[in-house]
Design a protein around this motif. Structure first.
Motif, PDB file in Angstrom:
ATOM      1  N   ALA A 189       0.778  -1.141   0.035  1.00 26.27           N
ATOM      2  CA  ALA A 189      -0.201   0.002  -0.149  1.00 26.27           C
ATOM      3  C   ALA A 189       0.786   1.108   0.049  1.00 26.27           C
ATOM      4  N   ALA A 190       2.054   1.309   0.258  1.00 24.77           N
ATOM      5  CA  ALA A 190       3.107   2.313   0.207  1.00 24.77           C
ATOM      6  C   ALA A 190       3.175   2.705  -1.253  1.00 24.77           C
ATOM      7  N   LEU A 191       3.252   4.322  -1.209  1.00 20.61           N
ATOM      8  CA  LEU A 191       3.751   4.739  -2.387  1.00 20.61           C
ATOM      9  C   LEU A 191       5.105   4.429  -3.003  1.00 20.61           C
ATOM     10  N   LEU A 192       5.294   4.099  -4.067  1.00 23.30           N
ATOM     11  CA  LEU A 192       6.534   3.774  -4.731  1.00 23.30           C
ATOM     12  C   LEU A 192       7.155   4.708  -5.628  1.00 23.30           C
ATOM     13  N   LEU A 193       8.541   5.118  -5.218  1.00 18.31           N
ATOM     14  CA  LEU A 193       9.166   6.266  -5.806  1.00 18.31           C
ATOM     15  C   LEU A 193      10.418   5.545  -6.502  1.00 18.31           C
ATOM     16  N   ASP A 194      10.435   5.484  -7.794  1.00 14.25           N
ATOM     17  CA  ASP A 194      11.719   4.960  -8.410  1.00 14.25           C
ATOM     18  C   ASP A 194      12.378   5.812  -9.016  1.00 14.25           C
ATOM     19  N   ILE A 195      13.693   5.783  -9.063  1.00 14.72           N
ATOM     20  CA  ILE A 195      14.903   6.610  -9.500  1.00 14.72           C
ATOM     21  C   ILE A 195      15.179   5.819 -10.797  1.00 14.72           C
ATOM     22  N   ALA A 196      15.194   6.280 -11.966  1.00 17.88           N
ATOM     23  CA  ALA A 196      15.456   5.565 -13.175  1.00 17.88           C
ATOM     24  C   ALA A 196      16.828   5.865 -13.701  1.00 17.88           C
ATOM     25  N   PRO A 197      17.395   4.887 -14.723  1.00 18.94           N
ATOM     26  CA  PRO A 197      18.982   5.050 -15.029  1.00 18.94           C
ATOM     27  C   PRO A 197      19.077   6.444 -15.401  1.00 18.94           C
ATOM     28  N   PRO A 198      20.020   7.007 -15.298  1.00 24.50           N
ATOM     29  CA  PRO A 198      20.599   8.358 -15.755  1.00 24.50           C
ATOM     30  C   PRO A 198      20.212   8.742 -17.145  1.00 24.50           C
ATOM     31  N   ASP A 199      19.501   9.813 -17.289  1.00 26.55           N
ATOM     32  CA  ASP A 199      19.320  10.431 -18.935  1.00 26.55           C
ATOM     33  C   ASP A 199      20.499  11.235 -19.193  1.00 26.55           C
ATOM     34  N   ASP A 200      20.475  11.661 -20.332  1.00 28.82           N
ATOM     35  CA  ASP A 200      21.500  12.473 -21.084  1.00 28.82           C
ATOM     36  C   ASP A 200      21.805  13.664 -20.207  1.00 28.82           C
ATOM     37  N   GLU A 201      20.859  14.330 -19.619  1.00 30.73           N
ATOM     38  CA  GLU A 201      21.170  15.850 -19.023  1.00 30.73           C
ATOM     39  C   GLU A 201      21.861  15.206 -17.718  1.00 30.73           C
ATOM     40  N   MET A 202      21.469  14.272 -17.039  1.00 31.36           N
ATOM     41  CA  MET A 202      21.894  13.554 -15.711  1.00 31.36           C
ATOM     42  C   MET A 202      23.322  13.329 -15.955  1.00 31.36           C
ATOM     43  N   ILE A 203      23.760  12.494 -17.165  1.00 34.52           N
ATOM     44  CA  ILE A 203      24.836  12.163 -17.229  1.00 34.52           C
ATOM     45  C   ILE A 203      25.908  13.412 -17.289  1.00 34.52           C
ATOM     46  N   GLU A 204      25.492  14.374 -18.193  1.00 34.50           N
ATOM     47  CA  GLU A 204      26.184  15.532 -18.494  1.00 34.50           C
ATOM     48  C   GLU A 204      26.406  16.452 -16.954  1.00 34.50           C
ATOM     49  N   GLN A 205      25.320  16.595 -16.258  1.00 35.44           N
ATOM     50  CA  GLN A 205      25.483  17.079 -14.978  1.00 35.44           C
ATOM     51  C   GLN A 205      26.366  16.556 -14.140  1.00 35.44           C
TER      52      GLN A 205
END
Length: 194
Positions: free
Chosen positions: A117-133
């Motif tokens: 019943a808990a809220l699931l918050l998932d971090i996805a693999p890095p996108d291009d902007e994340m890789i760059e930053q």
């Protein structure tokens, strides 16, 4: 004078611990920011290694929330009691894990239903902007900078994982120090080929 590379990969003192938000982790961060509206006062934050879960947890605990890291390894009684305390006190509970709750070894049926019943918050693999930053931040924290052409080259070729980005930054910094060279296209090609 030539700079000598030491077999250490310490970050410079004062290195930034700020969280980078891009499309790959924006919904997870937004979910943490709205804990007052969680239906069951509990959320589970999942994501790959080195993806910023701990930084997000620090932000969350600063908002008067309770955090259990590596929740998949916590005793069932600990999780069950934390859930009940959260329901009674109204203080939101954040459970952190690299794995989805379905992959945890939970033997208590009541705990399974609560976690379901808990809220699931998932971090996805890095996108291009994340890789760059993240590449820029990881290198800057080590006292190095990457040229724009090198950054563009790496971004298209690096493994799309947070751990790979960190490993690349360590290697690039070590080679730059050892060779007294900038983190440029020639150097990043060498790092990616090794």
């Amino acid at each position: 004078m030539r700079q000598i590379a030491l077999p250490l990969d310490e970050l410079r003192s004062g290195a930034s611990s700020s969280l980078i938000i891009t499309e790959c982790n924006a919904s997870a961060f937004a979910g943490l920011s709205s804990a007052a509206g969680w239906a069951k006062r509990c959320a589970i934050l999942t994501g790959p290694a080195r993806s910023g879960k701990t930084l997000m947890a620090r932000y969350f605990s600063g908002q008067n929330g309770t955090v259990i890291d590596e929740a998949e390894a916590a005793p069932a009684e600990t999780l069950f009691n934390a859930w009940n305390r959260s329901q009674e006190s109204g203080v939101p509970l954040l459970l952190i894990s690299r794995w989805q709750p379905a992959e945890w070894n939970i033997s208590l049926p009541d705990l399974q239903s609560r976690l379901g019943a808990a809220l699931l918050l998932d971090i996805a693999p890095p996108d291009d902007e994340m890789i760059e930053q993240l590449l820029q931040k990881q290198l800057a924290d080590r006292g190095a900078a990457i040229s724009m052409d090198a950054l563009s080259y790496v971004k298209r070729r690096i493994e799309r994982s947070y751990a790979a980005i960190e490993k690349f930054a360590r290697s690039a910094n070590a080679i730059a120090l050892a060779e007294n060279a900038p983190v440029n296209l020639t150097l990043v090609k060498k790092v990616l080929e090794s």
